[in-house]
Enzyme design. Structure first.
Site, short mmCIF file in Angstrom:
data_model
loop_
_atom_site.label_atom_id
_atom_site.label_comp_id
_atom_site.label_asym_id
_atom_site.label_seq_id
_atom_site.Cartn_x
_atom_site.Cartn_y
_atom_site.Cartn_z
N PRO B 61 14.34 20.14 27.40
CA PRO B 61 14.42 20.70 28.75
C PRO B 61 14.99 22.12 28.76
O PRO B 61 15.88 22.44 27.98
CB PRO B 61 15.37 19.74 29.47
N HIS B 62 14.41 22.94 29.61
CA HIS B 62 14.91 24.31 29.77
C HIS B 62 14.34 24.87 31.06
O HIS B 62 13.40 24.31 31.62
CB HIS B 62 14.51 25.19 28.59
N ALA B 63 14.93 25.97 31.53
CA ALA B 63 14.39 26.66 32.70
C ALA B 63 14.34 28.15 32.37
O ALA B 63 14.37 28.53 31.19
CB ALA B 63 15.23 26.35 33.93
#
Lengths: 103, 146
Positions: B61-63
């Site tokens: 997960p990352h943004a």
């Protein structure tokens, strides 16, 4: 214009939601797969919305994304494992041959 | 500057959102990302699907940098029980690797090293690690020199 093994590098785009995480990892895996196939390729990682305007030769990404790209490139391939270069290589062989980009 | 690294094992969570939260929280505590980054990571999966599950059992997960990233960091949560992200092939997930980068360049070597490690069985070694110290060493070996 000759592309693939005998000519200019293929333009390959790897896609994900942001364009800097998953797609970057897939870019590295794709670079390895194309190198092992002996097919020159310029691989670029991007987010789903930018990929549509790029008109590349090959689009790679998760199935949930590549389904949006039907017809947007000669080869659109759904890839579920982004770190397995061997599997990607096997999956690319057929479609690349069909396009005449691999002997 | 070497990236901030945090690794936990035996993390017990009921679902994918809590899994992302558990992986991101140490980055917030270390000041590597702002608290809003955690919600941005969850929102990214809601909007674009569980594409962050990039290999069987493994989620990344990352943004975006503009979602409140201050430095480069990676935080790994190895779950006690796998959770479903809704990915058609790669579910269930028990290795969650959250990362943040303040721009689109600084994390590239880190991700390259992680990708290489994951391709060579890092996730299985993490699953077998007996404690966080051992698991941290396993990740350190992979990202050494980044």
């Amino acid at each position: 214009m000759t592309k693939g093994r005998a000519g200019e590098p293929l333009h390959v785009v790897t896609v994900c939601g942001v364009g800097m995480g998953s797609s970057l990892i897939l870019r590295m895996t794709a670079e390895k797969a194309f190198a092992e196939l002996g097919v020159p390729a310029r691989v670029e990682a991007t987010d789903v919305s930018s990929a549509k305007s790029l008109r590349p030769d090959v689009i790679l990404g998760q199935g949930m994304h590549t389904s949006e790209f039907a017809g947007a490139a000669p080869v659109v391939l759904a890839v579920s494992n982004f770190v397995d270069a061997e599997a990607l290589k096997r999956e690319l062989e057929g479609p690349l041959r069909e396009q005449g980009w691999l002997e | 500057m070497s990236p901030h690294l945090h690794v936990r094992v035996g993390v017990d969570v009921p679902g994918w959102q809590e899994a992302i939260r558990a992986a991101c929280t140490p980055l917030v505590a270390a000041g590597v990302v702002e608290p809003r980054y955690v919600d941005a990571c969850i929102d990214m999966v809601r909007r674009h699907g569980p594409y962050v599950v990039l290999a069987p059992g493994i989620a990344l997960p990352h943004a975006r940098p503009e979602d409140g990233v201050v430095g480069v960091g990676v935080s790994v949560a190895v779950l006690s029980f796998p959770v479903e992200f809704g990915h058609p092939e790669n579910d269930p997930v028990d290795v969650v690797i959250a990362f943040g980068s303040p721009d689109s360049e600084q994390h590239i070597d880190l991700l390259a090293a992680l990708a290489g490690g994951l391709a060579e069985g890092l996730a299985d070694r993490l699953r077998a690690a007996s404690d966080a110290t051992e698991a941290t060493k396993l990740v350190q070996e992979v990202i050494e020199g980044v």
